[in-house]
Motif scaffolding. Structure first.
Motif, PDB file in Angstrom:
ATOM      1  N   GLY A 298     -15.614  38.969  10.725  1.00  0.00           N
ATOM      2  CA  GLY A 298     -14.251  38.638  11.115  1.00  0.00           C
ATOM      3  C   GLY A 298     -13.195  39.236  10.204  1.00  0.00           C
ATOM      4  O   GLY A 298     -12.028  39.352  10.586  1.00  0.00           O
ATOM      5  N   ARG A 299     -13.573  39.636   9.004  1.00  0.00           N
ATOM      6  CA  ARG A 299     -12.617  40.227   8.070  1.00  0.00           C
ATOM      7  C   ARG A 299     -12.407  41.725   8.309  1.00  0.00           C
ATOM      8  O   ARG A 299     -11.494  42.328   7.725  1.00  0.00           O
ATOM      9  N   THR A 300     -13.223  42.335   9.152  1.00  0.00           N
ATOM     10  CA  THR A 300     -13.187  43.786   9.347  1.00  0.00           C
ATOM     11  C   THR A 300     -11.805  44.329   9.690  1.00  0.00           C
ATOM     12  O   THR A 300     -11.385  45.358   9.126  1.00  0.00           O
ATOM     13  N   PRO A 301     -11.031  43.715  10.598  1.00  0.00           N
ATOM     14  CA  PRO A 301      -9.720  44.295  10.930  1.00  0.00           C
ATOM     15  C   PRO A 301      -8.746  44.335   9.763  1.00  0.00           C
ATOM     16  O   PRO A 301      -7.747  45.053   9.821  1.00  0.00           O
ATOM     17  N   HIS A 302      -9.021  43.569   8.718  1.00  0.00           N
ATOM     18  CA  HIS A 302      -8.089  43.475   7.592  1.00  0.00           C
ATOM     19  C   HIS A 302      -8.500  44.334   6.398  1.00  0.00           C
ATOM     20  O   HIS A 302      -7.853  44.283   5.347  1.00  0.00           O
ATOM     21  N   LYS A 303      -9.567  45.127   6.565  1.00  0.00           N
ATOM     22  CA  LYS A 303     -10.116  45.866   5.424  1.00  0.00           C
ATOM     23  C   LYS A 303     -10.249  47.348   5.731  1.00  0.00           C
ATOM     24  O   LYS A 303     -10.322  47.763   6.887  1.00  0.00           O
ATOM     25  N   ARG A 304     -10.312  48.109   4.682  1.00  0.00           N
ATOM     26  CA  ARG A 304     -10.584  49.529   4.826  1.00  0.00           C
ATOM     27  C   ARG A 304     -12.069  49.741   5.120  1.00  0.00           C
ATOM     28  O   ARG A 304     -12.907  48.887   4.815  1.00  0.00           O
ATOM     29  N   LEU A 305     -12.377  50.901   5.688  1.00  0.00           N
ATOM     30  CA  LEU A 305     -13.755  51.223   6.035  1.00  0.00           C
ATOM     31  C   LEU A 305     -14.654  51.126   4.807  1.00  0.00           C
ATOM     32  O   LEU A 305     -14.347  51.685   3.747  1.00  0.00           O
ATOM     33  N   LEU A 306     -15.760  50.411   4.954  1.00  0.00           N
ATOM     34  CA  LEU A 306     -16.800  50.250   3.928  1.00  0.00           C
ATOM     35  C   LEU A 306     -16.347  49.432   2.716  1.00  0.00           C
ATOM     36  O   LEU A 306     -17.066  49.350   1.720  1.00  0.00           O
TER      37      LEU A 306
ATOM     38  N   GLU B 102     -11.046  36.534  -1.960  1.00  0.00           N
ATOM     39  CA  GLU B 102     -10.289  35.912  -0.873  1.00  0.00           C
ATOM     40  C   GLU B 102     -11.124  35.870   0.407  1.00  0.00           C
ATOM     41  O   GLU B 102     -11.139  34.859   1.126  1.00  0.00           O
ATOM     42  N   ASP B 103     -11.811  36.977   0.710  1.00  0.00           N
ATOM     43  CA  ASP B 103     -12.691  37.003   1.882  1.00  0.00           C
ATOM     44  C   ASP B 103     -13.745  35.908   1.784  1.00  0.00           C
ATOM     45  O   ASP B 103     -14.011  35.182   2.757  1.00  0.00           O
ATOM     46  N   ALA B 104     -14.359  35.805   0.606  1.00  0.00           N
ATOM     47  CA  ALA B 104     -15.413  34.809   0.412  1.00  0.00           C
ATOM     48  C   ALA B 104     -14.884  33.399   0.645  1.00  0.00           C
ATOM     49  O   ALA B 104     -15.559  32.558   1.262  1.00  0.00           O
ATOM     50  N   GLY B 105     -13.670  33.140   0.185  1.00  0.00           N
ATOM     51  CA  GLY B 105     -13.084  31.824   0.388  1.00  0.00           C
ATOM     52  C   GLY B 105     -12.814  31.529   1.852  1.00  0.00           C
ATOM     53  O   GLY B 105     -13.036  30.411   2.320  1.00  0.00           O
TER      54      GLY B 105
ATOM     55  N   ASP C 130     -16.155  30.794   3.569  1.00  0.00           N
ATOM     56  CA  ASP C 130     -16.610  29.446   3.237  1.00  0.00           C
ATOM     57  C   ASP C 130     -15.822  28.395   4.017  1.00  0.00           C
ATOM     58  O   ASP C 130     -16.400  27.431   4.549  1.00  0.00           O
ATOM     59  N   SER C 131     -14.516  28.564   4.101  1.00  0.00           N
ATOM     60  CA  SER C 131     -13.670  27.599   4.812  1.00  0.00           C
ATOM     61  C   SER C 131     -13.986  27.558   6.297  1.00  0.00           C
ATOM     62  O   SER C 131     -14.029  26.481   6.908  1.00  0.00           O
ATOM     63  N   ALA C 132     -14.214  28.733   6.886  1.00  0.00           N
ATOM     64  CA  ALA C 132     -14.520  28.792   8.313  1.00  0.00           C
ATOM     65  C   ALA C 132     -15.859  28.139   8.620  1.00  0.00           C
ATOM     66  O   ALA C 132     -16.001  27.401   9.603  1.00  0.00           O
ATOM     67  N   LEU C 133     -16.859  28.401   7.788  1.00  0.00           N
ATOM     68  CA  LEU C 133     -18.166  27.774   7.987  1.00  0.00           C
ATOM     69  C   LEU C 133     -18.064  26.260   7.854  1.00  0.00           C
ATOM     70  O   LEU C 133     -18.663  25.515   8.643  1.00  0.00           O
ATOM     71  N   ALA C 134     -17.298  25.791   6.892  1.00  0.00           N
ATOM     72  CA  ALA C 134     -17.141  24.353   6.718  1.00  0.00           C
ATOM     73  C   ALA C 134     -16.409  23.721   7.901  1.00  0.00           C
ATOM     74  O   ALA C 134     -16.744  22.603   8.321  1.00  0.00           O
TER      75      ALA C 134
ATOM     76  N   ARG D  69     -16.599  32.991  12.838  1.00  0.00           N
ATOM     77  CA  ARG D  69     -16.229  34.407  12.690  1.00  0.00           C
ATOM     78  C   ARG D  69     -14.803  34.637  13.167  1.00  0.00           C
ATOM     79  O   ARG D  69     -14.021  35.368  12.532  1.00  0.00           O
ATOM     80  N   ALA D  70     -14.441  34.015  14.297  1.00  0.00           N
ATOM     81  CA  ALA D  70     -13.076  34.151  14.816  1.00  0.00           C
ATOM     82  C   ALA D  70     -12.064  33.527  13.866  1.00  0.00           C
ATOM     83  O   ALA D  70     -10.977  34.082  13.651  1.00  0.00           O
ATOM     84  N   LEU D  71     -12.394  32.386  13.279  1.00  0.00           N
ATOM     85  CA  LEU D  71     -11.478  31.753  12.320  1.00  0.00           C
ATOM     86  C   LEU D  71     -11.279  32.628  11.093  1.00  0.00           C
ATOM     87  O   LEU D  71     -10.169  32.729  10.554  1.00  0.00           O
TER      88      LEU D  71
END
Length: 256
Positions: A103-111, A117-120, A123-127, A154-156
């Protein structure tokens, strides 16, 4: 993160000579939760596909914050709109955490790797969908309900300003239906979702649009839309509608 303004204006969708939806218009104002309800085959999924840009309208327009959704660059659209569909067809050979991280792919550069921040956010979305304990499990070995919760996570994680969901409570037990819809309701985003359960729609949605045979037959606050007459005309069933004494929401009881 500002919620998105959605306008569907006179959208018609066809498959060959058959109309899937005909001249449908609806609005979702920033921060609203809007429900699409109606019988099987009424056009709910088709209309949602036009919103998240899978099925191009034959006529009419889908506007996201005033811009034609079908003219937006793909990356810009992915940063704005996230979709959870009924049958994703996905059978990822990945751990749950890796699927949610997509879900973070649109906000990041390739690779680019995951940041703290992504990890947080992951974690929040899974919770939020009660799936933290599944993080290291293989996605392709989950039950249908577990997969559904992971795809919602993933959407969250995508942090959309417009979230479009087609029957998000499919496969979920009662507890997780309430938890997921509650989490969606609390998002600082605009939410458009199709639901079969009219009582869930009545409680969690600000407004409802009723689709029948591809056309909008009623719209407005749940207390105005859900009536015995509508149940008879649209669903072909007898029912009673009362106001629940504790929730204040309309409650539908179907009669055999």
């Amino acid at each position: 993160m500002a919620a998105t303004d959605l306008d569907v204006e006179g959208v018609t969708l066809t498959a060959g000579a058959r109309h899937l939806v005909r001249d449908v218009s609806l609005t979702a104002r920033p921060g609203e939760t809007i429900g699409l309800v109606g019988p099987n085959g009424s056009g709910k999924s088709s209309l949602l596909r036009a919103v998240y840009r899978v099925l191009r309208p034959d006529s009419g327009q889908v506007r996201v914050d005033g811009a034609d959704a079908w003219s937006l660059p793909v990356r810009q659209l992915a940063r704005t709109v996230a979709a959870v569909v009924q049958e994703s067809g996905a059978d990822f050979d990945l751990a749950v955490r890796e699927v949610v991280a997509m879900g973070r792919t649109p906000h990041k550069r390739l690779l680019a790797g995951d940041t703290p921040e992504d990890a947080g956010l992951i974690d929040s979305a899974l919770a939020a969908v009660d799936a933290a304990h599944l993080a290291e499990r293989p996605f392709d070995r989950l039950s249908g309900g577990e997969r559904q919760r992971v795809l919602i996570a993933r959407a969250l994680t995508q942090q959309p300003t417009l979230l479009v969901l087609d029957e998000p409570t499919n496969h979920l037990d009662i507890r997780h239906q309430l938890e997921v819809l509650g989490a969606l309701r609390r998002l600082p985003a605009t939410v458009l979702l199709a639901l079969h359960d009219l009582n869930l729609a009545a409680y969690y949605c600000d407004r409802l649009y009723v689709l029948n045979e591809g056309e909008i037959t009623a719209s407005g606050p749940p207390v105005e839309v859900l009536t015995p007459r509508l149940l008879a005309e649209v669903y072909g069933v007898a029912g009673e509608v009362t106001v629940h004494p504790r929730t204040g929401a309309p409650q539908v009881t179907f009669l055999p």
